[in-house]
Design a protein around this motif. Structure first.
Motif, mmCIF file in Angstrom:
data_model
loop_
_atom_site.group_PDB
_atom_site.id
_atom_site.type_symbol
_atom_site.label_atom_id
_atom_site.label_comp_id
_atom_site.label_asym_id
_atom_site.label_seq_id
_atom_site.Cartn_x
_atom_site.Cartn_y
_atom_site.Cartn_z
ATOM 1 N N PRO A 26 45.431 33.656 40.732
ATOM 2 C CA PRO A 26 44.629 33.865 39.523
ATOM 3 C C PRO A 26 45.410 34.527 38.395
ATOM 4 C CG PRO A 26 43.340 34.399 41.461
ATOM 5 C CD PRO A 26 44.742 34.158 41.939
ATOM 6 N N ILE A 27 46.378 35.376 38.725
ATOM 7 C CA ILE A 27 47.145 36.054 37.687
ATOM 8 C C ILE A 27 47.965 35.072 36.857
ATOM 9 C CG2 ILE A 27 49.242 36.511 39.035
ATOM 10 C CD1 ILE A 27 49.230 39.334 37.789
ATOM 11 N N SER A 28 48.261 33.896 37.438
ATOM 12 C CA SER A 28 49.031 32.877 36.715
ATOM 13 C C SER A 28 48.135 31.926 35.936
ATOM 14 C CB SER A 28 49.884 32.068 37.702
ATOM 15 O OG SER A 28 50.749 32.897 38.440
ATOM 16 N N ARG A 29 46.790 32.116 36.062
ATOM 17 C CA ARG A 29 45.873 31.157 35.441
ATOM 18 C C ARG A 29 44.865 31.857 34.531
ATOM 19 N NH1 ARG A 29 44.221 27.668 40.768
ATOM 20 N NH2 ARG A 29 42.656 29.326 40.860
ATOM 21 N N THR A 30 45.235 33.009 34.012
ATOM 22 C CA THR A 30 44.292 33.742 33.166
ATOM 23 C C THR A 30 43.989 32.992 31.878
ATOM 24 O OG1 THR A 30 46.150 35.022 32.273
ATOM 25 C CG2 THR A 30 44.892 36.009 34.082
ATOM 26 N N ASP A 31 44.857 32.039 31.484
ATOM 27 C CA ASP A 31 44.570 31.252 30.287
ATOM 28 C C ASP A 31 43.368 30.333 30.485
ATOM 29 O OD1 ASP A 31 46.185 29.882 32.180
ATOM 30 O OD2 ASP A 31 46.670 28.361 30.675
ATOM 31 N N ARG A 32 42.974 30.098 31.762
ATOM 32 C CA ARG A 32 41.810 29.258 32.045
ATOM 33 C C ARG A 32 40.537 30.086 32.198
ATOM 34 N NH1 ARG A 32 44.268 25.623 37.028
ATOM 35 N NH2 ARG A 32 46.454 25.679 36.364
ATOM 36 N N LEU A 33 40.667 31.395 32.143
ATOM 37 C CA LEU A 33 39.525 32.278 32.369
ATOM 38 C C LEU A 33 38.728 32.434 31.076
ATOM 39 C CD1 LEU A 33 38.058 34.221 34.325
ATOM 40 C CD2 LEU A 33 39.638 36.005 33.585
ATOM 41 N N THR A 34 37.466 32.035 31.107
ATOM 42 C CA THR A 34 36.621 32.121 29.917
ATOM 43 C C THR A 34 35.320 32.858 30.169
ATOM 44 O OG1 THR A 34 35.593 29.983 30.425
ATOM 45 C CG2 THR A 34 37.552 29.948 29.012
ATOM 46 N N THR A 35 34.984 33.134 31.436
ATOM 47 C CA THR A 35 33.688 33.713 31.776
ATOM 48 C C THR A 35 33.792 35.221 31.992
ATOM 49 O OG1 THR A 35 34.090 33.209 34.102
ATOM 50 C CG2 THR A 35 32.862 31.584 32.826
ATOM 51 N N PRO A 36 32.727 35.963 31.734
ATOM 52 C CA PRO A 36 32.738 37.406 31.972
ATOM 53 C C PRO A 36 32.961 37.720 33.453
ATOM 54 C CG PRO A 36 30.848 36.768 30.631
ATOM 55 C CD PRO A 36 31.452 35.501 31.147
ATOM 56 N N PHE A 37 33.571 38.864 33.698
ATOM 57 C CA PHE A 37 33.777 39.283 35.087
ATOM 58 C C PHE A 37 33.767 40.801 35.184
ATOM 59 C CE2 PHE A 37 38.066 39.153 33.324
ATOM 60 C CZ PHE A 37 38.692 40.269 33.868
ATOM 61 N N LEU A 38 33.436 41.256 36.380
ATOM 62 C CA LEU A 38 33.479 42.671 36.745
ATOM 63 C C LEU A 38 34.497 42.836 37.846
ATOM 64 C CD1 LEU A 38 32.402 45.624 36.944
ATOM 65 C CD2 LEU A 38 30.596 44.737 38.447
ATOM 66 N N LEU A 39 35.394 43.793 37.695
ATOM 67 C CA LEU A 39 36.447 44.061 38.669
ATOM 68 C C LEU A 39 36.228 45.459 39.239
ATOM 69 C CD1 LEU A 39 39.053 42.949 39.926
ATOM 70 C CD2 LEU A 39 40.297 43.759 37.922
ATOM 71 N N LEU A 40 36.085 45.552 40.568
ATOM 72 C CA LEU A 40 35.820 46.823 41.259
ATOM 73 C C LEU A 40 36.969 47.108 42.214
ATOM 74 C CD1 LEU A 40 32.079 46.094 42.156
ATOM 75 C CD2 LEU A 40 32.913 47.494 40.263
ATOM 76 N N GLN A 41 37.492 48.336 42.178
ATOM 77 C CA GLN A 41 38.692 48.636 42.958
ATOM 78 C C GLN A 41 38.705 50.082 43.437
ATOM 79 O OE1 GLN A 41 41.456 46.562 43.827
ATOM 80 N NE2 GLN A 41 41.956 48.335 45.070
ATOM 81 N N GLY A 42 38.983 50.270 44.736
ATOM 82 C CA GLY A 42 39.246 51.594 45.269
ATOM 83 C C GLY A 42 40.679 51.994 44.983
ATOM 84 N N LEU A 43 40.883 53.221 44.563
ATOM 85 C CA LEU A 43 42.225 53.655 44.171
ATOM 86 C C LEU A 43 43.105 54.020 45.356
ATOM 87 C CD1 LEU A 43 41.431 55.749 40.973
ATOM 88 C CD2 LEU A 43 42.320 53.412 41.135
ATOM 89 N N ASP A 44 42.513 54.136 46.555
ATOM 90 C CA ASP A 44 43.298 54.479 47.740
ATOM 91 C C ASP A 44 43.402 53.299 48.698
ATOM 92 O OD1 ASP A 44 43.477 57.036 46.709
ATOM 93 O OD2 ASP A 44 41.772 57.791 47.852
ATOM 94 N N ASP A 45 43.420 52.098 48.169
ATOM 95 C CA ASP A 45 43.410 50.885 48.976
ATOM 96 C C ASP A 45 44.841 50.470 49.327
ATOM 97 O OD1 ASP A 45 43.077 48.370 50.102
ATOM 98 O OD2 ASP A 45 41.581 47.728 48.647
ATOM 99 N N PRO A 46 45.239 50.552 50.614
ATOM 100 C CA PRO A 46 46.592 50.142 50.994
ATOM 101 C C PRO A 46 46.702 48.644 51.278
ATOM 102 C CG PRO A 46 45.480 51.030 52.902
ATOM 103 C CD PRO A 46 44.495 51.108 51.758
ATOM 104 N N ILE A 47 45.575 47.949 51.337
ATOM 105 C CA ILE A 47 45.572 46.531 51.703
ATOM 106 C C ILE A 47 45.622 45.649 50.466
ATOM 107 C CG2 ILE A 47 44.240 44.713 52.861
ATOM 108 C CD1 ILE A 47 43.171 46.949 54.734
ATOM 109 N N CYS A 48 44.733 45.906 49.526
ATOM 110 C CA CYS A 48 44.745 45.237 48.226
ATOM 111 C C CYS A 48 44.867 46.330 47.169
ATOM 112 C CB CYS A 48 43.475 44.411 48.027
ATOM 113 S SG CYS A 48 43.309 43.027 49.181
ATOM 114 N N PRO A 49 46.073 46.739 46.838
ATOM 115 C CA PRO A 49 46.273 47.928 46.003
ATOM 116 C C PRO A 49 45.877 47.694 44.547
ATOM 117 C CG PRO A 49 48.365 46.847 46.451
ATOM 118 C CD PRO A 49 47.340 46.148 47.284
#
Length: 662
Positions: free
Chosen positions: A574-597
């Motif tokens: 997805p990071i290589s295709r942000t030019d195709r992103l047109t819809t709203p999104f919410l991104l939620l992230q734990g700051l102590d995540d060793p798996i998906c940092p």
């Protein structure tokens, strides 16, 4: 009186606080003497896992006060974190892993005093970690606990070794690492805890190596055990690169039982020295599942020779198998999903089960009478069950005519109905893993949306477990393709049949489900918005040095070898295709995540910056991979609802408005 109101605006007694308070489930049930023990989530207590004891008189309660947190971090996902035994002098002895420092502790709950550490702390990398303990009170001067040791040898997440080790119960290893007896070498990257034969002469365990994951292939390892507890003459009995064995157990007669998918389905087998692996009840059903945590249990042999086993296709139930005949009798009861945590004591079986209308409960089966009863964490309706959805287990047709399994949760509220001619919005839920499964059980997070008039579709896309090896192998080198196509096919089918509003479709998921969500938003035009939760967004970064050891080579099978197909890693990310992103999104992230940092999210947002896409990024201190704290879950759920409200044109006055930036 039922009133008419736009979908998504229905008032509901299920608020985010209520949903958060019921998040999580009991795990790791076991028997100590005549008592049943298990762990339970405590969202209001910083998300810790409490160790619960049910006494013989039926009373139950937490054994250790906060902040004790009974949870292992081995392979980051952990596994069986405690073991117990009744001592000859009377009273139980418990050993457990505390999440904060990952040390093993011993505790006699009926005696004064605090838990005492059995293992030392290491300052190297992630330190020393332990999982899947087995108590042997008769070994050594004061007994030992045998378990898996994960030892970091450097600062990188892949600088480590794993062995089976014996820790003395006298506490001598608490300050002296050399007092730990290593029973195996580190010739295998991954091992499970050892299972000792009834006569004490042999030990069995599972092992596997990169780049395989345990659902790809594992080996069954055996060793002779000397009188002093040394492992000798280690050999491999079975399994291999294309045979997954997720569990092994000895029966009362010293025969080794195991689950294997050699037939294309995880079935049960007996190891015969002359005939090899003997199938006990061959069926196109799963009698086991993916070994995401060390020490999971789908079956247990009873002392009378029968086997208690979880089995099914898509959904599962508890049955009693007669290995001599292959006959399988299912247990009566309302439960349609059993967690991978079975234990037995005498003629009784204990497990953790749920249904579409009840949350996970600790259940006892008396095989002598066939009677079942709930003995722990009994389900209690927090609201009128009329606000719960009535799910449908459905099969859809995807690209190339392939089957796609999904659970559909239509909107339901006893006080409201939608206007004539209006179709409800729907949110597609993509589960994590991706080698995982969405069970058909009551989830107040789902009811949070459906009771407001927003439907939910949980998709067990190709690659999911529960439907045989060929179904989960669909995702081999196709991650970001098959999962995205299958979710879209279900969403479009719901719209085509008049179940969902095609203009108000959303998608959400966490971890691998977060990947599928982001890949869908940047690769299709099906959805109006999406909620991306602790995701993978950059395959190249995640496949090199941005995740933990257990999954560090997972992409070899999901995408292909990085050295061979680097363009595929870039093109699907997805990071290589942000030019195709047109819809709203919410991104939620734990700051102590060793798996998906968090660094994955930060790079993705840098690429989105200035493109005019409405979005919000919420981070949470103290949260790792999977949200466990009540305040986190409340904020996340309310933000998600606000996103849908703003995107779908729905008023949501009962939640704070999510600030979307462009």
């Amino acid at each position: 009186m039922v009133s008419t109101g736009p979908y998504g605006t229905w008032p509901s007694p299920i608020d985010a606080r209520l949903a958060a308070s019921h998040d999580g489930r009991p795990e790791y049930v076991g028997v100590v003497g005549d008592e049943v023990w298990w762990t339970e989530p405590r969202p209001a207590e910083a998300g810790r896992r409490a160790l619960v004891r049910r006494r013989a008189d039926g009373t139950a309660g937490s054994v250790l006060p906060a902040p004790w947190n009974v949870r292992s971090r081995v392979i980051e996902y952990g596994g069986q974190p405690w073991a117990g035994a009744e001592r000859a002098e009377g009273g139980p002895l418990i050993v457990f892993v505390d999440f904060a420092d990952q040390r093993l502790y011993a505790y006699a709950p009926d005696e004064p005093g605090e838990p005492r550490p059995l293992t030392p702390v290491s300052s190297v990398g992630g330190g020393l970690r332990w999982v899947d303990p087995q108590l042997h009170l008769d070994r050594g001067d004061r007994g030992e606990v045998w378990c898996v040791l994960e030892e970091f040898t450097g600062e990188q997440p892949t600088d480590l070794r794993r062995v089976i080790a014996a820790v003395p119960l006298d506490g001598s290893a608490a300050e002296d690492r050399s007092a730990v007896r290593e029973l195996t070498d580190d010739s295998h990257r991954f091992v499970t805890g050892p299972r000792l034969s009834p006569d004490g002469r042999r030990a069995a365990w599972l092992a596997w190596d990169h780049p395989r994951m345990p659902w790809d292939g594992t080996e069954v390892m055996l060793a002779d055990v000397t009188e002093d507890g040394t492992f000798q003459h280690t050999w491999s009995f079975g399994g291999g690169p294309e045979e997954s064995v997720p569990q092994i157990e000895w029966d009362a007669h010293g025969q080794l039982l195991f689950a294997s998918d050699r037939s294309g389905w995880w079935n049960l087998y007996r190891a015969d020295p002359h005939r090899g692996a003997v199938a006990l009840s061959p069926r196109e059903q799963e009698f086991a599942g993916p070994l995401w945590k060390i020490g999971l249990s789908w079956f247990r042999p009873l002392e009378n020779g029968l086997i208690a086993t979880i089995h099914g296709k898509g959904t599962n139930t508890l049955g009693i198998l007669a290995p001599a005949t292959g006959d399988l009798v299912d247990v009566a009861g309302p439960w349609t999903a059993w967690a991978e945590s079975l234990t037995v004591h005498g003629s009784r079986v204990y497990g953790i089960a749920a249904s579409p209308y009840s949350a996970y409960e600790v259940v006892e089966l008396d095989t002598a009478t066939g009677r079942t009863r709930v003995i722990g964490t009994p389900h209690e309706d927090a609201v009128d069950p009329a606000y719960y959805p009535r799910p449908e287990d459905r099969t859809f047709t995807g690209p190339d005519g392939r089957e796609i399994h999904a659970h559909i949760y239509p909107p339901r509220n006893p006080d409201r109905t939608g206007p004539d001619g209006e179709l409800p919005p729907y949110v597609v839920w993509a589960h994590g893993g991706p080698t995982g499964h969405a069970a058909l059980v009551l989830d107040l997070e789902i009811a949070y949306f459906t009771s407001r008039g927003i439907g939910v579709a949980e998709v067990n896309y190709g690659g999911s477990t529960g439907y045989g090896r060929s179904y989960r192998n669909r995702l081999r080198e196709q991650w970001g393709v098959v999962d995205v196509e299958d979710c879209a096919a279900v969403a479009q089918a719901l719209a085509a049949e008049g179940t969902a509003d095609p203009r108000r479709l959303a998608i959400r998921g966490g971890s691998a489900g977060g990947w599928t969500t982001a890949a869908s938003l940047t690769g299709t035009d099906v959805y109006a918005c999406g909620t991306i939760i602790y995701p993978i967004l950059d395959l190249t970064g995640w496949g090199t040095d941005e995740t933990h050891d257990f999954e560090s080579q997972y992409l070899e099978s999901l995408v292909g070898p990085l050295a061979d197909v680097p363009d595929r890693y870039r093109e699907r990310s997805p990071i290589s295709r942000t030019d195709r992103l047109t819809t709203p999104f919410l991104l939620l992230q734990g700051l102590d995540d060793p798996i998906c940092p968090p660094v994955q999210c930060e790079r993705f947002l840098a690429e989105v910056e200035g493109r005019g896409v409405p979005h919000a990024y919420l981070t949470f201190e103290g949260e790792g991979h999977g949200f466990r704290r009540a305040d986190t879950m409340i904020r996340a759920l309310e933000a998600e609802l606000s996103l849908y409200g703003q995107t779908f044109g729905i008023g949501c006055p009962d939640v704070p408005r999510l600030e979307l930036k462009k």
